[in-house]
Design a protein around this motif. Structure first.
Motif, short mmCIF file in Angstrom:
data_model
loop_
_atom_site.label_atom_id
_atom_site.label_comp_id
_atom_site.label_asym_id
_atom_site.label_seq_id
_atom_site.Cartn_x
_atom_site.Cartn_y
_atom_site.Cartn_z
N VAL A 30 28.84 37.66 -46.56
CA VAL A 30 29.04 37.24 -45.17
C VAL A 30 28.59 38.35 -44.22
N SER A 33 24.84 38.56 -44.25
CA SER A 33 24.26 37.44 -43.51
C SER A 33 24.27 37.72 -42.01
N LEU A 34 25.36 38.28 -41.52
CA LEU A 34 25.42 38.64 -40.10
C LEU A 34 24.35 39.67 -39.75
N SER A 37 20.86 38.13 -39.68
CA SER A 37 20.60 37.25 -38.54
C SER A 37 19.96 38.00 -37.38
N TYR A 55 17.89 34.18 -32.57
CA TYR A 55 18.70 33.26 -31.78
C TYR A 55 17.90 32.71 -30.60
N SER A 264 19.90 32.83 -41.50
CA SER A 264 21.21 33.47 -41.31
C SER A 264 21.72 33.24 -39.89
N TRP A 268 25.29 31.33 -38.76
CA TRP A 268 26.31 31.87 -37.86
C TRP A 268 26.50 31.01 -36.63
N LEU A 271 28.72 28.23 -37.80
CA LEU A 271 30.10 28.72 -37.92
C LEU A 271 30.75 28.82 -36.55
#
Length: 297
Positions: A30, A33-34, A37, A55, A264, A268, A271
């Motif tokens: 986890v 993955s952050l 990203s 993003y 990734s 997020w 999530l």
């Protein structure tokens, strides 16, 4: 002190395997993955830090990203309410005492056991695909179509929604447990006061089952937004991206296009969205969920 320390060590010894697995296979991935990203990472080479570029690209340049969001929202906001309503209806029928009750419960629950499997997805693709059983059924009534249900962008998503509604067994069992927990004395008192069957259902059953509704709604919402098998196995996101679910596009981005950084970022964002939606449900539940003291917000 020695005994207390020994007990603590014994406890840590027993939870050690789980704790190690949690750190290695959950918390560490986890965290990575952050980090990924915020990088340009193609899995095969070292990641390159790019800040918020992933993003920004997804939100402002990637049309397929917004198509996957649109498809997933349609799927979730149509299939989840229908599945819960159908599960609640069947649970009410099965809550009544009758012969073969256990058999009926098992039969209604079976689709949920095998519903998410690849085998069932292939069967569903065969039924609604070209020259499938559904097309043959339409032919018996003289109805012919140019495309199969799964081959038409206007109907493909609805066949997957139908498959989701068919998998109502898990929420049905939870509703059934909640219905069994309602005391019979409530219904007996209401009957003595002259309440009709509908009044007993609306004034007793529905209010007291609202906490179960909230639990099922949250759990089914999480499952609905993470749908993958149906969209990947049955339609592969087609036709014309009409069944391109969010997680299917996430998989394609990460493992087919080797853009793990953007994948990734998508994970997020999903999530965060589910977290916000869950918070909204819990914050508004005081207006429609009965509390244990019998008060409604």
């Amino acid at each position: 002190m020695h005994v207390k320390l020994k007990n603590n060590l014994t406890g840590y010894f027993f939870i050690g395997p789980w704790l190690i697995c949690f750190l290695v296979f959950t918390l560490f991935p986890v965290g990575m993955s952050l980090y990924y990203s915020f990088t340009d990472f193609d899995i095969l080479s070292a990641p390159n830090f790019v800040g918020l570029e992933n993003y920004r690209y997804l939100l402002f340049e990637d049309r397929k990203f917004w198509q996957s969001v649109k498809v997933t929202l349609l799927y979730a906001f149509v299939s989840i309410p229908l599945r819960l309503i159908f599960a609640f209806f069947v649970a009410n029928l099965l809550a009544k005492k009758h012969k073969g009750q256990g058999i009926y419960r098992t039969l209604f629950y079976l689709p949920s056991i095998v519903g998410e499997s690849v085998a069932v997805a292939i069967v569903w693709r065969t039924i609604f695909g070209k020259n499938g059983a559904f097309e043959a059924l339409l032919g018996l009534f003289g109805i012919t179509t140019e495309y199969s249900v799964l081959g038409d962008p206007n109907t493909a998503i609805w066949s997957l929604i139908l498959m989701s509604i068919w998998q109502f067994g898990s929420p049905m069992l939870i509703f059934l447990a909640g219905l069994k927990d309602i005391p019979d004395t409530y219904y007996e008192a209401a009957s003595i006061d002259g309440a009709s069957s509908f009044q007993r259902f609306w004034k007793i059953t529905v209010p007291l089952i609202t906490p179960i509704f909230l639990f099922n709604l949250v759990m089914q919402m999480i499952t609905g937004f993470m749908v993958f098998t149906q969209g990947y196995i049955i339609t592969e996101g087609g036709p014309l991206n009409s069944t391109l679910f969010y997680v299917v596009y996430l998989y394609q981005t990460t493992f087919e296009n080797f853009e793990a950084g953007r994948g990734s970022a998508m994970a997020w964002m999903l999530l965060l969205f589910i977290g916000i939606l869950t918070a909204i449900l819990f914050s508004t539940s005081k207006y429609w969920v009965f509390e244990e003291n019998g008060k409604e917000g």
